[in-house]
Motif scaffolding. Structure first.
Motif, PDB file in Angstrom:
ATOM      1  N   ARG A   6       0.839  -1.209   0.000  1.00 43.92           N
ATOM      2  CA  ARG A   6       0.000   0.000   0.000  1.00 43.92           C
ATOM      3  C   ARG A   6       0.870   1.254   0.000  1.00 43.92           C
ATOM      4  NH1 ARG A   6      -5.189   1.141  -1.190  1.00 43.92           N
ATOM      5  NH2 ARG A   6      -6.546  -0.512  -0.549  1.00 43.92           N
ATOM      6  N   GLN A   7       1.932   1.248   0.808  1.00 41.07           N
ATOM      7  CA  GLN A   7       2.825   2.403   0.872  1.00 41.07           C
ATOM      8  C   GLN A   7       3.540   2.626  -0.452  1.00 41.07           C
ATOM      9  OE1 GLN A   7       5.399   1.554   4.152  1.00 41.07           O
ATOM     10  NE2 GLN A   7       3.926   2.237   5.685  1.00 41.07           N
ATOM     11  N   LEU A   8       3.821   1.552  -1.188  1.00 39.12           N
ATOM     12  CA  LEU A   8       4.503   1.660  -2.472  1.00 39.12           C
ATOM     13  C   LEU A   8       3.560   2.057  -3.599  1.00 39.12           C
ATOM     14  CD1 LEU A   8       6.864  -1.429  -2.241  1.00 39.12           C
ATOM     15  CD2 LEU A   8       7.495   0.989  -2.096  1.00 39.12           C
ATOM     16  N   GLY A   9       2.263   2.156  -3.306  1.00 37.37           N
ATOM     17  CA  GLY A   9       1.318   2.629  -4.305  1.00 37.37           C
ATOM     18  C   GLY A   9       0.546   1.532  -5.022  1.00 37.37           C
ATOM     19  N   PHE A  10       0.708   0.278  -4.613  1.00 35.27           N
ATOM     20  CA  PHE A  10      -0.066  -0.795  -5.227  1.00 35.27           C
ATOM     21  C   PHE A  10      -1.518  -0.702  -4.756  1.00 35.27           C
ATOM     22  CE2 PHE A  10       4.226  -2.525  -5.417  1.00 35.27           C
ATOM     23  CZ  PHE A  10       4.259  -3.068  -6.691  1.00 35.27           C
ATOM     24  N   THR A  11      -2.431  -1.147  -5.594  1.00 41.87           N
ATOM     25  CA  THR A  11      -3.858  -1.137  -5.269  1.00 41.87           C
ATOM     26  C   THR A  11      -4.388  -2.562  -5.337  1.00 41.87           C
ATOM     27  OG1 THR A  11      -4.365  -0.662  -7.584  1.00 41.87           O
ATOM     28  CG2 THR A  11      -4.222   1.223  -6.089  1.00 41.87           C
TER      29      THR A  11
END
Length: 172
Positions: free
Chosen positions: A147-152
């Motif tokens: 989540r922090q890395l931007g994955f959804t």
């Protein structure tokens, strides 16, 4: 085009300095003229981009001027209606939709260390049993880090709702 605008803005700034330090107004008018020229170049660039149509890529993505892709070439299909020149591998398949995560589930998932799977160069994270992952090399990550890395989350395996329900059941 943006470099031209940058140069015009810098010229306007350079002309503003003598306008402020001397009593001669023609420097101020030259600065205003350079600023107006920069605005005209920006409007002209916007008009050219708008006329050329949307740039290829994801909706909402911003494209730099050097990032434009050449137009896709439409290869005609054979008589049987199938294009034999276009191989389809699992990595070329369409990306699954994003899971519509409930806000309560999102708060739970953001703190979890449960492992999920991600595919390199893809925006979604998945459960290990996701059918979309079949045949693809994936990496394990904690869901909070993903989540922090931007994955959804993937809409196929619905990892957020599954992990939140599993966490609620473990806490009960």
């Amino acid at each position: 085009m943006l470099y031209i605008v940058l140069l015009l803005v810098l010229a306007a700034l350079g002309l503003l300095v003598p306008a402020l330090t001397s009593a001669q107004t023609h420097w101020a008018w030259l600065s205003v003229g350079a600023s107006a020229a920069a605005a005209l170049v920006l409007v002209w660039d916007w008009w050219l981009r708008r006329r050329s149509g949307p740039t290829p890529g994801a909706a909402g993505a911003t494209a730099e001027p050097g990032d434009r892709q050449p137009p896709a070439v439409d290869h005609p299909a054979d008589e049987d209606g199938v294009d034999d020149d276009a191989p389809v591998s699992p990595d070329q398949a369409t990306e699954p939709e994003e899971e519509d995560t409930d806000a309560a589930d999102l708060l739970i998932v953001a703190e979890l260390a449960d492992e999920i799977r991600v595919v390199d160069e893809r925006p979604r994270y998945h459960l290990a049993a996701c059918t979309w992952l079949d045949g693809r090399a994936s990496l394990g990550l904690p869901v909070s880090e993903a989540r922090q890395l931007g994955f959804t989350p993937c809409a196929v395996c619905r990892p957020d709702s599954t992990l939140a329900a599993r966490n609620r059941a473990a806490g009960a």
